[in-house]
Design a protein around this motif. Structure first.
Motif, PDB file in Angstrom:
ATOM      1  N   VAL A  25       0.850  -1.323  -0.002  1.00  0.00           N
ATOM      2  CA  VAL A  25      -0.001   0.078  -0.145  1.00  0.00           C
ATOM      3  C   VAL A  25       0.892   1.422  -0.062  1.00  0.00           C
ATOM      4  N   SER A  26       1.819   1.191   0.967  1.00  0.00           N
ATOM      5  CA  SER A  26       2.825   2.418   0.875  1.00  0.00           C
ATOM      6  C   SER A  26       3.720   2.740  -0.288  1.00  0.00           C
ATOM      7  N   GLY A  27       3.974   1.401  -1.098  1.00  0.00           N
ATOM      8  CA  GLY A  27       4.875   1.666  -2.238  1.00  0.00           C
ATOM      9  C   GLY A  27       3.658   1.984  -3.411  1.00  0.00           C
ATOM     10  N   THR A  28       2.701   1.679  -3.253  1.00  0.00           N
ATOM     11  CA  THR A  28       1.739   2.155  -4.199  1.00  0.00           C
ATOM     12  C   THR A  28       1.306   3.698  -4.130  1.00  0.00           C
ATOM     13  N   ALA A  29       1.285   4.098  -3.008  1.00  0.00           N
ATOM     14  CA  ALA A  29       1.255   5.737  -2.696  1.00  0.00           C
ATOM     15  C   ALA A  29       2.464   6.458  -3.345  1.00  0.00           C
ATOM     16  N   ARG A  30       3.606   5.818  -2.923  1.00  0.00           N
ATOM     17  CA  ARG A  30       4.763   6.496  -3.334  1.00  0.00           C
ATOM     18  C   ARG A  30       4.767   6.671  -4.847  1.00  0.00           C
ATOM     19  N   GLY A  31       4.693   5.308  -5.452  1.00  0.00           N
ATOM     20  CA  GLY A  31       4.705   5.351  -6.817  1.00  0.00           C
ATOM     21  C   GLY A  31       3.631   6.385  -7.411  1.00  0.00           C
ATOM     22  N   PHE A  32       2.711   6.634  -6.902  1.00  0.00           N
ATOM     23  CA  PHE A  32       1.206   7.362  -7.620  1.00  0.00           C
ATOM     24  C   PHE A  32       1.649   8.895  -7.390  1.00  0.00           C
ATOM     25  N   SER A  33       2.235   9.250  -6.241  1.00  0.00           N
ATOM     26  CA  SER A  33       2.371  10.415  -5.912  1.00  0.00           C
ATOM     27  C   SER A  33       3.833  11.285  -5.575  1.00  0.00           C
ATOM     28  N   GLY A  34       4.577  10.202  -5.363  1.00  0.00           N
ATOM     29  CA  GLY A  34       6.111  10.481  -5.110  1.00  0.00           C
ATOM     30  C   GLY A  34       6.467  10.699  -3.652  1.00  0.00           C
ATOM     31  N   PHE A  35       5.475  10.483  -2.906  1.00  0.00           N
ATOM     32  CA  PHE A  35       5.627  10.787  -1.289  1.00  0.00           C
ATOM     33  C   PHE A  35       4.537   9.933  -0.522  1.00  0.00           C
ATOM     34  N   ILE A 219       3.029  -0.603  -9.648  1.00  0.00           N
ATOM     35  CA  ILE A 219       1.525  -0.114 -10.043  1.00  0.00           C
ATOM     36  C   ILE A 219       0.777   1.235  -9.869  1.00  0.00           C
ATOM     37  N   GLY A 220       1.581   1.948  -8.701  1.00  0.00           N
ATOM     38  CA  GLY A 220       1.328   3.391  -8.203  1.00  0.00           C
ATOM     39  C   GLY A 220       1.563   4.192  -9.447  1.00  0.00           C
ATOM     40  N   ALA A 221       2.746   3.947 -10.041  1.00  0.00           N
ATOM     41  CA  ALA A 221       3.294   4.661 -11.276  1.00  0.00           C
ATOM     42  C   ALA A 221       2.320   4.397 -12.371  1.00  0.00           C
ATOM     43  N   GLN A 222       2.110   3.349 -12.842  1.00  0.00           N
ATOM     44  CA  GLN A 222       1.122   3.102 -13.704  1.00  0.00           C
ATOM     45  C   GLN A 222      -0.392   3.988 -13.389  1.00  0.00           C
ATOM     46  N   LEU A 223      -0.964   3.745 -12.139  1.00  0.00           N
ATOM     47  CA  LEU A 223      -2.158   4.280 -12.093  1.00  0.00           C
ATOM     48  C   LEU A 223      -2.049   5.926 -12.051  1.00  0.00           C
ATOM     49  N   PHE A 224      -0.852   6.727 -11.924  1.00  0.00           N
ATOM     50  CA  PHE A 224      -0.802   7.947 -11.918  1.00  0.00           C
ATOM     51  C   PHE A 224      -1.401   8.466 -13.289  1.00  0.00           C
ATOM     52  N   GLY A 225      -2.265   9.549 -12.975  1.00  0.00           N
ATOM     53  CA  GLY A 225      -2.572  10.304 -14.360  1.00  0.00           C
ATOM     54  C   GLY A 225      -4.096   9.740 -14.682  1.00  0.00           C
ATOM     55  N   THR A 230      -6.818  15.921  -7.186  1.00  0.00           N
ATOM     56  CA  THR A 230      -7.675  16.200  -5.948  1.00  0.00           C
ATOM     57  C   THR A 230      -8.192  14.866  -5.255  1.00  0.00           C
ATOM     58  N   LEU A 231      -8.468  13.924  -6.429  1.00  0.00           N
ATOM     59  CA  LEU A 231      -8.927  12.514  -5.811  1.00  0.00           C
ATOM     60  C   LEU A 231      -7.918  11.592  -4.990  1.00  0.00           C
ATOM     61  N   PHE A 232      -6.770  11.757  -5.865  1.00  0.00           N
ATOM     62  CA  PHE A 232      -5.422  10.875  -5.344  1.00  0.00           C
ATOM     63  C   PHE A 232      -5.217  11.588  -3.902  1.00  0.00           C
TER      64      PHE A 232
END
Length: 256
Positions: A25-35, A219-225, A230-232
């Motif tokens: 979960v934390s890795g997904t958040a990192r990949g999606f937002s960078g933090f 996975i987070g990086a793939q979900l980015f965009g 705002t939702l993220f």
């Protein structure tokens, strides 16, 4: 060596599985937002195993994941400004590490939960520093971030809030942040190794947790965009808030 053999003797199988899920979960958040990875990982994982162990594991897996980003950051960063802030981390990281090694686990968990909550409020406030760039201030922020990194690997928000508010191009701000944390992670690695926090248990456990974390990042990086910013941000902040609440030592008798 079997996967079971990678789990430290003082960590149960159920706890190891839970920590891997938290890492995902934390890795997904990192990949999606960078933090946000440490803000989610540390409160929850330190309720399943010793904070000293999970901080070392997070340092190892995050340091390895960040290494490929350093060469490009070196080219794009304002290296002089970054060096000033890094000098603060050189002091802050060992101090934070000292407290991590001296405090008992429950006290450390309370501090982690309180500090992550404070950082969450900082993120929610949208604070950005927009004043003049003074070396003393830069060193102070670098020292604060270094202390947070040494204590719980949660040094991101002060640095991010500061540099994103500076009148510089976003590509330079991002490079400064990456370069700073490359140096900060190196200081943490030296401090953790010198104090025995990077143990054989931490290294072996990182071999189990690391790949799960990496999958989450991908996975987070793939979900980015694919979702609005705002939702993220709302989802990420909610995850961090839930991590703070669920990781409270006061809830051990209820949840664990």
């Amino acid at each position: 060596m079997s996967l079971i053999g990678l789990i430290p003797s003082d960590v149960s199988l159920n706890a190891a599985i839970a920590i891997c899920a938290i890492a995902f979960v934390s890795g997904t958040a990192r990949g999606f937002s960078g933090f946000g990875s440490a803000l989610i990982f540390m409160p929850l994982a330190s309720s399943m195993a010793a904070p000293q162990l999970v901080a070392a594991v997070l340092l190892i897996i995050d340091f390895i994941a960040a290494l490929p980003l350093i060469p490009n950051a070196w080219k794009q960063a304002d290296r002089k400004a970054t060096a000033v802030m890094v000098s603060g981390a050189l002091i802050g990281v060992p101090v934070g590490t000292y407290f991590l090694t001296r405090l008992d686990p429950e006290t450390t968990r309370w501090i982690i939960s309180a500090f992550v909550f404070a950082l969450l409020l900082l993120l929610l406030s949208g604070w950005r520093y927009r004043g003049e760039d003074h070396p003393t201030l830069s060193i102070g922020i670098g020292g604060l971030s270094g202390f947070c990194s040494g204590l719980a690997q949660t040094g991101g928000p002060p640095i991010v809030g500061y540099w994103l508010g500076r009148p510089i191009a976003s590509v330079i701000a991002r490079a400064n942040i990456l370069l700073f944390f490359g140096a900060s992670d190196f200081f943490s690695a030296v401090s953790y190794a010198a104090t025995g926090l990077i143990s054989s248990d931490a290294i072996r456990f990182s071999l189990l947790v690391g790949p799960v974390y990496a999958v989450g990042v991908l996975i987070g990086a793939q979900l980015f965009g694919r979702a609005s910013e705002t939702l993220f941000r709302a989802i990420c902040y909610a995850l961090i808030a839930a991590a703070v609440i669920l990781g409270l030592p006061a809830l051990d008798g209820v949840l664990r």
